[in-house]
Design a protein around this motif. Structure first.
Motif, PDB file in Angstrom:
ATOM      1  N   GLU A  80      -4.672   6.044   8.932  1.00 34.51           N
ATOM      2  CA  GLU A  80      -6.113   5.790   8.951  1.00 34.51           C
ATOM      3  C   GLU A  80      -6.451   4.417   8.382  1.00 34.51           C
ATOM      4  N   ARG A  81      -5.640   3.923   7.470  1.00 31.82           N
ATOM      5  CA  ARG A  81      -5.906   2.612   6.878  1.00 31.82           C
ATOM      6  C   ARG A  81      -5.572   1.476   7.834  1.00 31.82           C
ATOM      7  N   TYR A  82      -4.520   1.629   8.621  1.00 35.18           N
ATOM      8  CA  TYR A  82      -4.022   0.491   9.388  1.00 35.18           C
ATOM      9  C   TYR A  82      -4.131   0.620  10.905  1.00 35.18           C
ATOM     10  N   SER A 104      -3.080   9.158   5.662  1.00 36.88           N
ATOM     11  CA  SER A 104      -3.833   8.139   4.922  1.00 36.88           C
ATOM     12  C   SER A 104      -3.363   6.737   5.292  1.00 36.88           C
ATOM     13  N   CYS A 105      -2.078   6.582   5.558  1.00 40.66           N
ATOM     14  CA  CYS A 105      -1.545   5.280   5.965  1.00 40.66           C
ATOM     15  C   CYS A 105      -1.976   4.955   7.394  1.00 40.66           C
ATOM     16  N   GLY A 152       0.353   5.355   0.569  1.00 39.24           N
ATOM     17  CA  GLY A 152      -0.560   6.428   0.932  1.00 39.24           C
ATOM     18  C   GLY A 152      -0.215   7.740   0.256  1.00 39.24           C
ATOM     19  N   PHE A 188       0.834  -1.206   0.000  1.00 39.01           N
ATOM     20  CA  PHE A 188       0.000   0.000   0.000  1.00 39.01           C
ATOM     21  C   PHE A 188       0.861   1.246   0.000  1.00 39.01           C
TER      22      PHE A 188
END
Length: 238
Positions: A196-198, A193-194, A188, A186
């Motif tokens: 919030e994703r993980y 953004s990274c 970001g 992935f």
């Protein structure tokens, strides 16, 4: 509590018209990146300062720090081909210290935003310690919606913001997120953004500043030059 401040300077300057890395453009007597580094070096909230340099520019980065910041304690890390890759390099570099508890917050900032003041870094770091993550944001105005009848002005929309840097996060959450991103391939668009994703971190937004603009186009250089000249008490262009 040990916060690390990171300045990303591994990009190019195609839109600003720079022949090479725009982070080294001279502004009010020093390179653009030196302004953010100097802010971090003078911040009581930051215990370590890192400059991420573009591949092949180690000597340029080292010499700039020595010449413009008096050889201050700035750690140099080679960046990657993308913003996310550069951030991954930073996280790898800090991993052992994060796991040992020697780093609790990491604040990441764009070299192209030389006007971010110490208060903005302090707020980002304090909110990151309390909530896990924080970033400055400005409301988006003068919006328009596209419909069957063309454009319709919608004015201000409270849920839409323009995100700025510095973005600060708890170091352990940052390490976890970037390790997961590396595992999954992935990439970001920015640090948040990274995260919030993980992670389950609810990244807090605080008031950004119109003065904390990103130097992107040639006209931005002149504005930044004048504002930084005013800050330093030097005569600027008129």
């Amino acid at each position: 509590m040990n916060a690390v401040g990171v300045v990303l300077a591994a990009g190019l300057g195609t839109r600003v018209g720079a022949d090479g890395n725009k982070a080294y453009l001279p502004l009010a007597g020093r390179s653009m990146l030196a302004w953010s580094l100097d802010t971090l070096l003078g911040s009581p909230d930051v215990t370590r300062t890192i400059l991420v340099f573009r591949q092949g520019e180690y000597a340029l980065a080292r010499d700039t720090v020595d010449r413009e910041l008096g050889g201050a304690a700035v750690e140099l890390i080679e960046g990657g081909d993308t913003r996310h890759a550069s951030e991954t390099n930073v996280v790898r570099y800090l991993a052992a210290d994060i796991e040992a508890g020697d780093v609790d917050v990491v604040a990441i900032h764009d070299a192209a935003r030389p006007l971010a003041g110490p208060d903005m870094f302090a707020e980002a770091i304090a909110l990151a310690r309390e909530y896990g993550g924080a970033l400055p944001a400005l409301a988006v105005r003068d919006l328009a919606a596209v419909g069957a009848e063309g454009l319709t002005a919608v004015g201000h929309h409270a849920s839409l913001v323009r995100v700025q840097t510095p973005q600060a996060f708890r170091a352990r959450d940052l390490l976890h997120a970037y390790r997961c991103a590396e595992r999954d391939g992935f990439e970001g668009t920015d640090t948040s953004s990274c995260i919030e994703r993980y992670t389950d971190v609810a990244v807090r937004a605080f008031a950004g500043s119109t003065g904390n603009f990103k130097v992107t186009y040639a006209r931005d250089v002149a504005v930044a030059q004048q504002l930084l000249s005013d800050r330093a008490g030097r005569p600027g262009p008129r």
